[in-house]
Structure formats: C-alpha cells, structure tokens
Design a protein around this motif. Structure first.
Motif, PDB file in Angstrom:
ATOM      1  N   LEU A 153       2.687  -7.496  -0.340  1.00 39.39           N
ATOM      2  CA  LEU A 153       3.654  -7.133  -1.382  1.00 39.39           C
ATOM      3  C   LEU A 153       3.017  -6.179  -2.399  1.00 39.39           C
ATOM      4  O   LEU A 153       3.637  -5.200  -2.839  1.00 39.39           O
ATOM      5  CB  LEU A 153       4.149  -8.382  -2.114  1.00 39.39           C
ATOM      6  CG  LEU A 153       5.250  -9.211  -1.478  1.00 39.39           C
ATOM      7  CD1 LEU A 153       5.715 -10.280  -2.464  1.00 39.39           C
ATOM      8  CD2 LEU A 153       6.434  -8.365  -1.048  1.00 39.39           C
ATOM      9  N   HIS A 154       1.779  -6.475  -2.768  1.00 35.03           N
ATOM     10  CA  HIS A 154       1.085  -5.632  -3.741  1.00 35.03           C
ATOM     11  C   HIS A 154       0.858  -4.235  -3.175  1.00 35.03           C
ATOM     12  O   HIS A 154       0.971  -3.229  -3.899  1.00 35.03           O
ATOM     13  CB  HIS A 154      -0.253  -6.276  -4.119  1.00 35.03           C
ATOM     14  CG  HIS A 154      -0.980  -5.559  -5.198  1.00 35.03           C
ATOM     15  ND1 HIS A 154      -2.144  -4.860  -4.997  1.00 35.03           N
ATOM     16  CD2 HIS A 154      -0.682  -5.405  -6.531  1.00 35.03           C
ATOM     17  CE1 HIS A 154      -2.540  -4.312  -6.121  1.00 35.03           C
ATOM     18  NE2 HIS A 154      -1.691  -4.628  -7.070  1.00 35.03           N
ATOM     19  N   TRP A 155       0.556  -4.149  -1.877  1.00 35.37           N
ATOM     20  CA  TRP A 155       0.390  -2.850  -1.227  1.00 35.37           C
ATOM     21  C   TRP A 155       1.696  -2.054  -1.310  1.00 35.37           C
ATOM     22  O   TRP A 155       1.692  -0.864  -1.655  1.00 35.37           O
ATOM     23  CB  TRP A 155      -0.024  -3.062   0.234  1.00 35.37           C
ATOM     24  CG  TRP A 155      -0.477  -1.819   0.940  1.00 35.37           C
ATOM     25  CD1 TRP A 155      -1.759  -1.386   1.112  1.00 35.37           C
ATOM     26  CD2 TRP A 155       0.362  -0.833   1.576  1.00 35.37           C
ATOM     27  NE1 TRP A 155      -1.783  -0.196   1.811  1.00 35.37           N
ATOM     28  CE2 TRP A 155      -0.495   0.171   2.117  1.00 35.37           C
ATOM     29  CE3 TRP A 155       1.731  -0.690   1.759  1.00 35.37           C
ATOM     30  CZ2 TRP A 155      -0.013   1.276   2.810  1.00 35.37           C
ATOM     31  CZ3 TRP A 155       2.210   0.424   2.445  1.00 35.37           C
ATOM     32  CH2 TRP A 155       1.339   1.388   2.959  1.00 35.37           C
ATOM     33  N   PHE A 156       2.804  -2.723  -1.018  1.00 36.01           N
ATOM     34  CA  PHE A 156       4.110  -2.037  -1.091  1.00 36.01           C
ATOM     35  C   PHE A 156       4.457  -1.659  -2.534  1.00 36.01           C
ATOM     36  O   PHE A 156       5.018  -0.587  -2.778  1.00 36.01           O
ATOM     37  CB  PHE A 156       5.206  -2.919  -0.493  1.00 36.01           C
ATOM     38  CG  PHE A 156       5.251  -2.913   1.005  1.00 36.01           C
ATOM     39  CD1 PHE A 156       5.360  -1.715   1.716  1.00 36.01           C
ATOM     40  CD2 PHE A 156       5.186  -4.090   1.727  1.00 36.01           C
ATOM     41  CE1 PHE A 156       5.396  -1.695   3.096  1.00 36.01           C
ATOM     42  CE2 PHE A 156       5.228  -4.079   3.118  1.00 36.01           C
ATOM     43  CZ  PHE A 156       5.333  -2.885   3.802  1.00 36.01           C
ATOM     44  N   LYS A 157       4.115  -2.525  -3.482  1.00 35.54           N
ATOM     45  CA  LYS A 157       4.397  -2.226  -4.889  1.00 35.54           C
ATOM     46  C   LYS A 157       3.664  -0.952  -5.313  1.00 35.54           C
ATOM     47  O   LYS A 157       4.248  -0.069  -5.958  1.00 35.54           O
ATOM     48  CB  LYS A 157       3.978  -3.396  -5.786  1.00 35.54           C
ATOM     49  CG  LYS A 157       4.280  -3.185  -7.272  1.00 35.54           C
ATOM     50  CD  LYS A 157       3.871  -4.394  -8.097  1.00 35.54           C
ATOM     51  CE  LYS A 157       4.363  -4.260  -9.534  1.00 35.54           C
ATOM     52  NZ  LYS A 157       3.766  -3.096 -10.228  1.00 35.54           N
ATOM     53  N   ASN A 158       2.391  -0.860  -4.977  1.00 33.94           N
ATOM     54  CA  ASN A 158       1.626   0.349  -5.301  1.00 33.94           C
ATOM     55  C   ASN A 158       2.251   1.583  -4.666  1.00 33.94           C
ATOM     56  O   ASN A 158       2.349   2.649  -5.281  1.00 33.94           O
ATOM     57  CB  ASN A 158       0.183   0.202  -4.812  1.00 33.94           C
ATOM     58  CG  ASN A 158      -0.669  -0.637  -5.732  1.00 33.94           C
ATOM     59  OD1 ASN A 158      -0.310  -0.881  -6.880  1.00 33.94           O
ATOM     60  ND2 ASN A 158      -1.807  -1.107  -5.232  1.00 33.94           N
ATOM     61  N   THR A 159       2.682   1.439  -3.421  1.00 28.91           N
ATOM     62  CA  THR A 159       3.275   2.573  -2.704  1.00 28.91           C
ATOM     63  C   THR A 159       4.570   3.026  -3.370  1.00 28.91           C
ATOM     64  O   THR A 159       4.803   4.222  -3.559  1.00 28.91           O
ATOM     65  CB  THR A 159       3.546   2.180  -1.233  1.00 28.91           C
ATOM     66  OG1 THR A 159       2.322   1.743  -0.639  1.00 28.91           O
ATOM     67  CG2 THR A 159       4.088   3.353  -0.440  1.00 28.91           C
ATOM     68  N   ILE A 160       5.400   2.054  -3.729  1.00 30.43           N
ATOM     69  CA  ILE A 160       6.661   2.369  -4.404  1.00 30.43           C
ATOM     70  C   ILE A 160       6.393   3.057  -5.746  1.00 30.43           C
ATOM     71  O   ILE A 160       7.117   3.971  -6.166  1.00 30.43           O
ATOM     72  CB  ILE A 160       7.506   1.092  -4.601  1.00 30.43           C
ATOM     73  CG1 ILE A 160       7.997   0.578  -3.236  1.00 30.43           C
ATOM     74  CG2 ILE A 160       8.691   1.347  -5.528  1.00 30.43           C
ATOM     75  CD1 ILE A 160       8.558  -0.831  -3.276  1.00 30.43           C
ATOM     76  N   ASP A 161       5.309   2.626  -6.434  1.00 31.37           N
ATOM     77  CA  ASP A 161       4.934   3.208  -7.729  1.00 31.37           C
ATOM     78  C   ASP A 161       4.100   4.474  -7.578  1.00 31.37           C
ATOM     79  O   ASP A 161       3.579   5.000  -8.569  1.00 31.37           O
ATOM     80  CB  ASP A 161       4.147   2.184  -8.559  1.00 31.37           C
ATOM     81  CG  ASP A 161       5.007   1.004  -8.973  1.00 31.37           C
ATOM     82  OD1 ASP A 161       6.244   1.123  -8.935  1.00 31.37           O
ATOM     83  OD2 ASP A 161       4.437  -0.054  -9.316  1.00 31.37           O
ATOM     84  N   ASN A 162       3.938   4.948  -6.338  1.00 32.20           N
ATOM     85  CA  ASN A 162       3.147   6.145  -6.027  1.00 32.20           C
ATOM     86  C   ASN A 162       1.688   6.022  -6.467  1.00 32.20           C
ATOM     87  O   ASN A 162       1.069   6.989  -6.916  1.00 32.20           O
ATOM     88  CB  ASN A 162       3.784   7.401  -6.624  1.00 32.20           C
ATOM     89  CG  ASN A 162       4.768   8.034  -5.646  1.00 32.20           C
ATOM     90  OD1 ASN A 162       4.531   8.058  -4.443  1.00 32.20           O
ATOM     91  ND2 ASN A 162       5.878   8.537  -6.171  1.00 32.20           N
ATOM     92  N   LYS A 163       1.135   4.806  -6.315  1.00 31.32           N
ATOM     93  CA  LYS A 163      -0.292   4.576  -6.523  1.00 31.32           C
ATOM     94  C   LYS A 163      -0.949   4.459  -5.147  1.00 31.32           C
ATOM     95  O   LYS A 163      -0.415   3.802  -4.257  1.00 31.32           O
ATOM     96  CB  LYS A 163      -0.532   3.291  -7.316  1.00 31.32           C
ATOM     97  CG  LYS A 163       0.020   3.318  -8.726  1.00 31.32           C
ATOM     98  CD  LYS A 163      -0.231   1.985  -9.415  1.00 31.32           C
ATOM     99  CE  LYS A 163       0.359   1.952 -10.814  1.00 31.32           C
ATOM    100  NZ  LYS A 163       0.179   0.621 -11.462  1.00 31.32           N
ATOM    101  N   LEU A 164      -2.105   5.094  -5.007  1.00 34.58           N
ATOM    102  CA  LEU A 164      -2.791   5.035  -3.727  1.00 34.58           C
ATOM    103  C   LEU A 164      -3.492   3.693  -3.549  1.00 34.58           C
ATOM    104  O   LEU A 164      -4.225   3.233  -4.430  1.00 34.58           O
ATOM    105  CB  LEU A 164      -3.821   6.156  -3.609  1.00 34.58           C
ATOM    106  CG  LEU A 164      -3.277   7.551  -3.275  1.00 34.58           C
ATOM    107  CD1 LEU A 164      -4.422   8.555  -3.239  1.00 34.58           C
ATOM    108  CD2 LEU A 164      -2.535   7.555  -1.950  1.00 34.58           C
TER     109      LEU A 164
END
Length: 273
Positions: free
Chosen positions: A10-21
């Motif tokens: 979930l945290h990986w997807f959250k970063n992706t949605i927030d455009n964080k690598l």
C-alpha cells in the motif's frame, strides 16, 4: 498472509500515486496466464487511479524483463507482473531492491481490513498508510518481503534459525509455490533433489547454532541467497569465507551424527569473530 507485506505494498502505491519514487521495484505474483495477468493489473491500475501519463510509473510483464537490473535506472516506479517459476537468473547480481508480494494476498488483507465483501484495492485504501521502510520491519517480515543484498556474515552470526532459514528459502518459496525456477542454483552441488537438500540445510543450521560448525553446503546457500551472486563458483565463495573468517574449510566430524560422518565445514571457534 503477511499483513506487513500488505502495508508495504500500500505504501508503495501511495508513493506512486503521490509521484514519489520508491526505493524498490514492486514484483506482484499472479498465478494466471499472460492475458489474465494483464487484465488483473489493468483493473488494479484503474481502481487505484494509476496512469503512466500522469504518474511517474510503468508496469512490465516478466516476459519483457531479461534482468531486474535493466529497470534500476529508469527513474520511474516500476511494477513487474509475473507468474510463479521465474528464471532465478533474472535476480542474479541484483543491483536494485525488490518488494515481493502475491496479488491475492494484498486483496485478501484489504478485504479483511475494510470488512469488504469484494476483494478490491482503491486509492482511498492508500491514503491513511503511514511511512513504512524496510528497516521498520521485523526480521521475519523483512525476509518474507524483500529481495535485496545482505552481508552473509550478518546472517551467519545472527544466531537465529528463523533468520537463516528465511534468508535462504522464503524469498524463493512462498505459499507452497517455488517462485524462482532453477532454485538448485543455491546448492554447492546442483544434482541433489530440492527436498533432500532443504532437509540437509535445516540440519546444517542446527549444527551451526549448536556447535559453531558452518558446513560448506550451508555457507554456499547463505552466500548466494545473501549476495545474490548466484553464479559464483564454490572456489570463489570459499575464498570469500577464507578472507572474511580467516580460516579454511576442512573435513570436520559432526558431533552426535548418526551414522557418524565428516563433512567439509568451517569451525567458527577457530577464528576470532
């Protein structure tokens, strides 16, 4: 089912949605054929609102990935979709980190968490997730979730049978599935049946913890699964341990073995570590 793995995903997807690598490539296992895998991931991307035109993100089918190292410099959040039985050489000499999870597990965890009847994952599910890093994980969860390089000596001197066992096997065998085919590459002698080899490795772990005797067989398995230098020769691995431990392997009698046996091993009491 690993709840920590679910939170990491979930945290990986959250970063992706927030455009964080993210620091890891996400590897999702779906035991489906090629067409069905793509359909499932397309639905997941739609449910999460992921768009590679809007987000710094790209998904790849495992058939298009020769080595995970090919993805380490793309400067995007990379998701790799795979069935089980991936060629183990795809992670040989790995220079990046992989977060490993099963598609059905993350949906099942989410369904239990939200008390939902449908196994779905949405953008809303990611919004409340706190930052969770590999170093925040318990050792058990870490070895279940991440494929990344480690120091073999840290594993050997952990004095923990679970850590040693998980380092060797849990990244390669999940949910009764062998994820990476050619797992016999972890063996010092690659002709032995996997089940017999695993039984011997468990005996070797007991011998290490009880008598401080590191068998050459266990030393090779720990080295390869830790460094991911899967094609290094036994000679090269032996030289590594000689340099690091300051001792050479020799034929050593295994205490209380029935029948009595000698095996090539390192007696750790002979060094100063």
């Amino acid at each position: 089912m690993n709840y920590t793995n679910y939170l990491l995903t979930l945290h990986w997807f959250k970063n992706t949605i927030d455009n964080k690598l993210n620091d890891e490539i996400l590897l999702i296992i779906l035991n489906l054929n090629h067409k069905e895998r793509l359909e499932k991931i397309e639905k997941l991307e739609k449910d999460l609102g992921l768009d590679n035109k809007k987000h710094n993100y790209e998904s790849f089918d495992i058939s298009k990935v020769e080595s995970f190292n090919d993805l380490k410099d793309i400067k995007k959040n990379a998701l790799v979709i795979a069935h089980d039985l991936i060629d183990i050489n795809k992670i040989s000499n790995l220079e990046c980190n992989i977060l490993l999870c099963f598609y059905n597990d993350i949906l099942e965890c989410n369904s239990l968490e939200t008390k939902g009847k449908l196994k779905t994952l949405s953008k809303e599910d990611t919004e409340e997730v706190k930052d969770l890093k590999p170093e925040d994980c318990r050792d058990d969860d870490f070895y279940d979730s991440f494929i990344k390089k480690n120091n073999p000596l840290d594993i050997i001197f952990s004095n923990d049978d679970k850590i040693i066992s998980k380092c060797i096997s849990s990244r390669f065998i999940k949910n009764s599935f062998i994820i990476f085919k050619n797992i016999n590459i972890l063996q010092s002698n690659r002709v032995m049946h996997k089940t017999i080899w695993e039984e011997q490795i468990q005996e070797d772990i007991f011998t290490l913890l009880k008598y401080k005797i590191l068998t050459a067989r266990l030393a090779v398995a720990i080295y390869k699964s830790s460094t991911l230098r899967l094609n290094d020769s036994n000679k090269k691995i032996g030289l590594y341990y000689h340099n690091e431990l300051g001792i050479k392997s020799k034929l050593i009698h295994i205490p209380k073995s029935k029948p009595s046996k000698k095996i090539k091993a390192y007696h750790l009491k002979d060094n100063n570590i």
